[in-house]
Scaffold this motif. Structure first.
Motif, mmCIF file in Angstrom:
data_model
loop_
_atom_site.group_PDB
_atom_site.id
_atom_site.type_symbol
_atom_site.label_atom_id
_atom_site.label_comp_id
_atom_site.label_asym_id
_atom_site.label_seq_id
_atom_site.Cartn_x
_atom_site.Cartn_y
_atom_site.Cartn_z
ATOM 1 N N VAL A 21 0.837 -1.197 0.000
ATOM 2 C CA VAL A 21 0.000 0.000 0.000
ATOM 3 C C VAL A 21 0.874 1.250 0.000
ATOM 4 N N GLY A 22 1.959 1.200 0.740
ATOM 5 C CA GLY A 22 2.837 2.360 0.858
ATOM 6 C C GLY A 22 3.390 2.838 -0.466
ATOM 7 N N HIS A 23 3.756 1.897 -1.341
ATOM 8 C CA HIS A 23 4.339 2.330 -2.619
ATOM 9 C C HIS A 23 3.309 3.069 -3.472
ATOM 10 N N LEU A 24 2.044 2.733 -3.304
ATOM 11 C CA LEU A 24 0.985 3.464 -4.015
ATOM 12 C C LEU A 24 0.775 4.844 -3.401
ATOM 13 N N ALA A 25 0.815 4.912 -2.072
ATOM 14 C CA ALA A 25 0.630 6.190 -1.385
ATOM 15 C C ALA A 25 1.719 7.177 -1.775
ATOM 16 N N VAL A 26 2.963 6.696 -1.907
ATOM 17 C CA VAL A 26 4.066 7.565 -2.332
ATOM 18 C C VAL A 26 3.757 8.160 -3.703
ATOM 19 N N GLN A 27 3.351 7.317 -4.630
ATOM 20 C CA GLN A 27 3.100 7.776 -5.995
ATOM 21 C C GLN A 27 1.907 8.726 -6.082
ATOM 22 N N ILE A 28 0.864 8.444 -5.323
ATOM 23 C CA ILE A 28 -0.317 9.313 -5.335
ATOM 24 C C ILE A 28 0.036 10.687 -4.771
ATOM 25 N N VAL B 46 7.258 14.180 -0.420
ATOM 26 C CA VAL B 46 6.992 12.864 0.175
ATOM 27 C C VAL B 46 8.192 12.376 0.976
ATOM 28 N N ILE B 47 7.904 11.966 2.212
ATOM 29 C CA ILE B 47 8.897 11.368 3.095
ATOM 30 C C ILE B 47 8.430 9.943 3.365
ATOM 31 N N GLY B 48 9.263 8.962 3.059
ATOM 32 C CA GLY B 48 8.887 7.569 3.263
ATOM 33 C C GLY B 48 9.771 6.891 4.292
ATOM 34 N N THR B 49 9.215 5.907 4.994
ATOM 35 C CA THR B 49 10.027 5.081 5.878
ATOM 36 C C THR B 49 10.193 3.714 5.225
ATOM 37 N N ALA B 50 11.417 3.193 5.316
ATOM 38 C CA ALA B 50 11.731 1.879 4.751
ATOM 39 C C ALA B 50 13.089 1.450 5.287
ATOM 40 N N SER B 51 13.381 0.162 5.161
ATOM 41 C CA SER B 51 14.712 -0.313 5.543
ATOM 42 C C SER B 51 15.725 0.201 4.514
ATOM 43 N N THR B 52 16.983 0.261 4.919
ATOM 44 C CA THR B 52 18.029 0.788 4.046
ATOM 45 C C THR B 52 18.058 0.091 2.696
ATOM 46 N N ALA B 53 17.856 -1.208 2.683
ATOM 47 C CA ALA B 53 17.899 -1.971 1.436
ATOM 48 C C ALA B 53 16.834 -1.525 0.433
ATOM 49 N N LYS B 54 15.792 -0.872 0.910
ATOM 50 C CA LYS B 54 14.690 -0.467 0.025
ATOM 51 C C LYS B 54 14.678 1.027 -0.293
ATOM 52 N N HIS B 55 15.661 1.765 0.180
ATOM 53 C CA HIS B 55 15.690 3.210 -0.044
ATOM 54 C C HIS B 55 15.703 3.572 -1.524
ATOM 55 N N GLU B 56 16.525 2.907 -2.306
ATOM 56 C CA GLU B 56 16.613 3.230 -3.730
ATOM 57 C C GLU B 56 15.264 3.013 -4.412
ATOM 58 N N PHE B 57 14.583 1.930 -4.063
ATOM 59 C CA PHE B 57 13.266 1.661 -4.635
ATOM 60 C C PHE B 57 12.280 2.767 -4.269
ATOM 61 N N VAL B 58 12.268 3.161 -3.008
ATOM 62 C CA VAL B 58 11.329 4.201 -2.550
ATOM 63 C C VAL B 58 11.621 5.526 -3.252
#
Length: 104
Positions: free
Chosen positions: A25-32, A40-52
């Motif tokens: 759900v979060g990846h959709l919220a970022v895009q919307i 947009v400020i997102g929380t994620a593990s370091t490994a997923k920062h580039e994706f976010v």
């Protein structure tokens, strides 16, 4: 999920916090939020920062190593972000109440 429809639609220039920004759900919220012109400020593990970031997030906070509430407080005078949180319904809120009720 507490998000754009519950707290009003994000608008250009507003800061929006998305927990679990790399999730289903979060990846959709970022895009919307980004498509509506929000910062947009997102929380994620370091490994997923580039994706976010590739989704459009302006900032990414590693929830494992950083206290997002401290990061968001930042310098005095910064506006509180709106809050979009993707979490299980039976999970307690992980955010301080001000991040969910900020006006923009």
């Amino acid at each position: 999920m507490a998000g754009p429809d519950r707290h009003g639609r994000p608008q250009a220039g507003q800061r929006v916090l998305v927990h679990a920004a790399a999730g289903g759900v979060g990846h959709l919220a970022v895009q919307i939020a980004k498509s509506r012109g929000a910062h947009v400020i997102g929380t994620a593990s370091t490994a997923k920062h580039e994706f976010v970031r590739s989704l459009g997030a302006d900032e990414v906070i590693d929830y494992r190593d950083q206290d997002f509430a401290e990061v968001l407080r930042g310098p005095a005078g910064r506006r509180r972000p709106r809050h979009a949180e993707a979490r299980r319904r039976d999970s307690p809120p992980a955010s301080p109440s001000w991040s969910r009720t900020g006006s923009g």
